[in-house]
Design a protein around this motif. Structure first.
Motif, PDB file in Angstrom:
ATOM      1  N   PRO A 178      20.752  29.587  27.823  1.00 12.00           N
ATOM      2  CA  PRO A 178      19.633  29.791  28.465  1.00 12.00           C
ATOM      3  C   PRO A 178      19.732  28.940  29.937  1.00 12.00           C
ATOM      4  O   PRO A 178      20.503  28.275  29.898  1.00 12.00           O
ATOM      5  CB  PRO A 178      18.546  29.302  27.858  1.00 12.00           C
ATOM      6  N   GLY A 179      19.488  30.343  31.359  1.00 14.58           N
ATOM      7  CA  GLY A 179      19.638  29.487  32.076  1.00 14.58           C
ATOM      8  C   GLY A 179      18.364  30.177  32.472  1.00 14.58           C
ATOM      9  O   GLY A 179      17.784  31.267  32.892  1.00 14.58           O
ATOM     10  N   LYS A 180      18.776  29.878  34.220  1.00 17.03           N
ATOM     11  CA  LYS A 180      18.179  30.631  35.735  1.00 17.03           C
ATOM     12  C   LYS A 180      18.477  30.431  37.230  1.00 17.03           C
ATOM     13  O   LYS A 180      19.292  29.256  36.984  1.00 17.03           O
ATOM     14  CB  LYS A 180      16.424  30.815  36.035  1.00 17.03           C
ATOM     15  N   SER A 208      17.031  25.817  48.484  1.00 17.56           N
ATOM     16  CA  SER A 208      15.940  26.756  48.540  1.00 17.56           C
ATOM     17  C   SER A 208      16.544  26.727  46.768  1.00 17.56           C
ATOM     18  O   SER A 208      16.367  27.779  46.502  1.00 17.56           O
ATOM     19  CB  SER A 208      15.940  27.684  49.193  1.00 17.56           C
ATOM     20  N   ILE A 209      15.431  26.649  45.857  1.00 14.94           N
ATOM     21  CA  ILE A 209      15.282  26.867  44.858  1.00 14.94           C
ATOM     22  C   ILE A 209      14.816  28.448  44.105  1.00 14.94           C
ATOM     23  O   ILE A 209      15.535  28.486  43.298  1.00 14.94           O
ATOM     24  CB  ILE A 209      14.874  25.742  43.347  1.00 14.94           C
ATOM     25  N   GLN A 210      13.772  28.469  44.780  1.00 10.39           N
ATOM     26  CA  GLN A 210      13.701  30.272  44.967  1.00 10.39           C
ATOM     27  C   GLN A 210      13.145  30.701  42.915  1.00 10.39           C
ATOM     28  O   GLN A 210      12.820  30.326  42.955  1.00 10.39           O
ATOM     29  CB  GLN A 210      14.668  31.218  44.963  1.00 10.39           C
ATOM     30  N   SER A 211      13.671  31.438  42.714  1.00 10.52           N
ATOM     31  CA  SER A 211      13.843  32.253  42.045  1.00 10.52           C
ATOM     32  C   SER A 211      13.539  30.925  40.538  1.00 10.52           C
ATOM     33  O   SER A 211      12.756  31.847  39.541  1.00 10.52           O
ATOM     34  CB  SER A 211      13.823  33.712  40.939  1.00 10.52           C
ATOM     35  N   HIS A 229       5.432  29.631  48.557  1.00 11.29           N
ATOM     36  CA  HIS A 229       5.313  28.191  48.716  1.00 11.29           C
ATOM     37  C   HIS A 229       6.016  27.524  47.499  1.00 11.29           C
ATOM     38  O   HIS A 229       7.475  27.176  47.909  1.00 11.29           O
ATOM     39  CB  HIS A 229       3.990  27.915  48.813  1.00 11.29           C
ATOM     40  N   GLN A 230       6.192  28.299  46.220  1.00 10.20           N
ATOM     41  CA  GLN A 230       6.546  27.753  45.052  1.00 10.20           C
ATOM     42  C   GLN A 230       8.201  28.013  45.186  1.00 10.20           C
ATOM     43  O   GLN A 230       9.031  27.419  45.023  1.00 10.20           O
ATOM     44  CB  GLN A 230       5.833  28.098  43.831  1.00 10.20           C
TER      45      GLN A 230
END
Lengths: 304, 304, 304, 304
Positions: free
Chosen positions: C253-255, C61-64, C191-192
């Motif tokens: 940079p990342g998330k 689940s990639i979530q944010s 959903h996103q």
């Protein structure tokens, strides 16, 4: 090969003609006297070359830019122990800086906001025998320039009007996050901020952050890791409430001051300083921001 | 007819036997020395009768209770002009009093929180020729008692440790809401708070608020409307973050101090003071609150 | 030449043996089932080479992390018009995200905090004909992988427990900063966030940010300047309250996402993704942060 | 003996002639239609006498005044258990009510601010079999008037535009301080606020608070202590951010509504209601406040 000189010249000429130039800081008399049309640019490459345009050699009040220099000296003394007393996160809060300090129990968000810089000043006052003299010598040393001076009039003005800094210092003291006397810390801090340096001197002073901790004379002042830490802090916290905007527009770690100066750098590459006294509403040099934006656009040299 | 003496006696005996007595303030040495078992009660009726139980005649540090006395003197000088510099609303915010001050541009929420009391102190410093001496004389005058004194040790202690008050004063100064020098205002303020009065003296001093502005000698110090204003402020703001609870449990306007004192009053009726040094977690005298709750329950004399 | 494969292997083995692994998110059942010992790594170089270690091909689940993908699509539609509705500054405020939104009149601090991501979702709901389907196709397109799917169970769980997101959406609506119905925006948003992608898929999806806006198939989705903007936002705002720490420790940079995934990239160079479900107290993958820190230390590839 | 009728008449005539009348609430169509010149006054003495002037018998939208009625019913069910879920302190914070709720972990400051009233509504939804019907019957019962009705148009308007209340309810839900479904609680709440009552009806409904818990028919609805609690809450929290001002100017416990109504009372003495739709900047009826101020000044009947 990139024509740095040509680029600086064209930026200088272009921005000299710009009509909207921001507002010169007026809260102390010495700063308010500056001409809004002044513009200086100085680029120092790590390979030794340097380039300039406009008033690049006139000293001006570096104000908050001094916070980075003080931080580097404090880190040299205490390394990671510093982070027990100051955090490294962006403050993200324009309207109420004391509120945040209060909510977070006296731990400033980062060393580049005023409260954080006061904790750094406190650390230096603890370590330095003659704080003001020793710090000046440090700055002269890393810049390799014995002519750098404090402006005592500016320091005195701040001392008699900087009530918000007094409030921050006493709040820190009430949270036991200031070891020395409030007066001593502020006296040191106001002198530190009153340092006068030109764009050329600033670029040379910041050489060590672009060069893994070694100054232009090759002397190691901080470790590579410490330099990286300082660069990361400048990128995320160097521009008050405009850090995100600067990161995007310019894409370099940097620091601005209310005297109209900005220093920015690309690690292992170059340091560039600008001076233009007119500020934008968020307190950063309006023309200086534009100059740096043009520079990274035209040279394609940024971190993103 | 109500047996006030009997009620005071029974409350005194009942609460002396209470086991949980709260915690004596320890932030300055002079306060921390007090015996947690001390309990004094003194009731002054507007008809002239008075009743007491326990340590009703031993002076103690009245601390924040002094804010009401200072307010009455400032109102006598400036009447409604005061409200341009201080608001009259409850603060409702326990954790971050400077935040609120910052968010509201340097206008304290009310004259009974520290920042508001500092503005009142500033007003008195502006008006009084010899602020400390003159204010002491005012308190002696309304109480009709020349033996009331400052405790200089307590004032000195506060002066050397009250960093949060310094922070508040400088923040007010940065918002141009302090006309005199921070040091002068704080020196006055710390002395004001160091006043030592007994339950008996406090009840007599507050007589004027229950009596439409006239003290026991019949001298008019403030107008009826000003007395009403002060009573309203005590009711809504007199107990830090426990104003609502006190309004319900006791149902009287009043003011507490960190030295363990509380004064409360029913307009046109009586003034009652208690002293019990142990505090509850919100900074009000634990046993004092209970004593007053019992008193209004048993006499059925409250505003609700 | 750098031995990327060897470095990934050694990081994987080293961290597999690590004892403290953080805590798996438990607020929805689907996330809490994940094994804390899972570790996947995938590096995609812009020159086409790729390297992997551990569970690099299992979708999670990639979530944010999805917020960056949504942002890129919204920017493609509205470019700088977006910034009238969302700011680009770090939020710097861990404890009270709705407070900040309220104080700043419904303008979220940046598009990577929840309230900002809701505004971005609102923009997409306005532009896309079949929002959920069209967005999924966009992600499949930039990743060049038709197998990517939503996890409807995860979306449903969020829909029935994500009260804080409902609160944020209604607060935005009360400030007129949400054009569509709250239910529609949240349905799209949940959903996103429920998208499931592997480390390999994430690295390929983020290729366009490291490559000036072009995905691996060479199709231009956003401009170079838009890619730069998104990278700057990831650097300053990608790691909740740990942006400054990540900028220093990793320097890219990342998330991150609460499912334990992190994507980071060096512009014009590489994209690296990690998956390790255990989180640190600030909500970022504990082992993932360490993996990236080791990677940039060992390769000496970072922006500072 | 006080000439109540004469006083009401003179206040009515005096304020009818007043030029500045405030601004009628316009956020829902039904409220905005009211004539700013309307003025009604109704005083109910506990001895049975009553007096009126102007539009005292026209029903209007009581809005937030209903919070006191709901509170009394909830207190009848749960007594002091309520205070585990709502506090009783003034809110003192005009600009950011959700911030405070967030900072205080979902415990509303008091039952008269919106978030607190939502918790009270939740309690009633839990206890009442047919919440809307049963609550209406309760109000009819204490008022002894079967003609009181909801205004469904007003309730519907609120339901489709009250986004801020939705935000508050979801925030409460996220802190587990709402047991029923958000939609059910809000549906009840919006109907409760849509109640239409005249000044005469309001004064009769509030009779029980001035009469130790017994309504005009002599039926005991709450205990004497519960009535005292509600009066104390009205005094400290009944006028939004103007509680302190009202306590001083009027000196009575009371509650205002955005429909222009105010009810105030002197325990064991009288209840007075006013209706004047123009509001002052803080959301309280401008003319209503003045009417009450004149009434307590002229009758000298207040708690101070």
């Amino acid at each position: 090969m990139v024509d740095f000189q040509g680029i600086l010249n064209s930026i200088h000429d272009d921005l000299k003609a710009e009509e909207v130039k921001g507002i010169v800081a007026s809260y102390i008399p010495e700063l308010s006297k500056k001409d809004v049309n002044t513009l200086g640019l100085f680029m120092q490459h790590v390979d030794g070359r340097s380039f300039s345009a406009g008033d690049a050699f006139t000293p001006f009040s570096i104000q908050s830019i001094s916070k980075v220099l003080a931080l580097s000296k404090a880190i040299a003394y205490e390394d990671n122990k510093i982070w027990e007393r100051v955090d490294v996160e962006p403050s993200g809060n324009p309207f109420n800086h004391l509120s945040l300090l209060e909510l977070e129990n006296g731990i400033p968000r980062n060393p580049l906001i005023n409260s954080g810089a006061l904790v750094i000043a406190d650390i230096l006052v603890s370590h330095l025998e003659n704080p003001k003299e020793d710090f000046l010598n440090y700055v002269r040393d890393i810049t390799n320039d014995q002519t750098i001076k404090y402006n005592f009039k500016v320091a005195d003005s701040e001392e008699s009007t900087g009530f918000n800094n007094f409030a921050a210092a006493y709040l820190l003291k009430s949270f036991n996050n200031l070891n020395n006397k409030v007066e001593d810390v502020l006296d040191f801090y106001f002198h530190q901020c009153s340092l006068e340096m030109s764009c050329a001197q600033l670029s040379k002073a910041f050489y060590l952050f672009a060069n893994g901790g070694k100054c232009m004379k090759g002397k190691k002042h901080i470790t590579k890791k410490q330099a990286k830490r300082i660069n990361a802090i400048m990128l995320t916290c160097g521009f008050y409430d405009e850090a995100g905007e600067f990161a995007f527009e310019v894409g370099l770690p940097g620091k601005s001051g209310v005297g109209g100066g900005i220093v920015a750098l690309l690690p292992n590459n170059f340091i560039i300083s600008t001076w233009a006294p007119g500020l934008n509403p968020r307190g950063n040099s309006l023309i200086g921001m534009q100059a740096l934006e043009q520079f990274t656009s035209q040279t394609n040299l940024s971190i993103f």
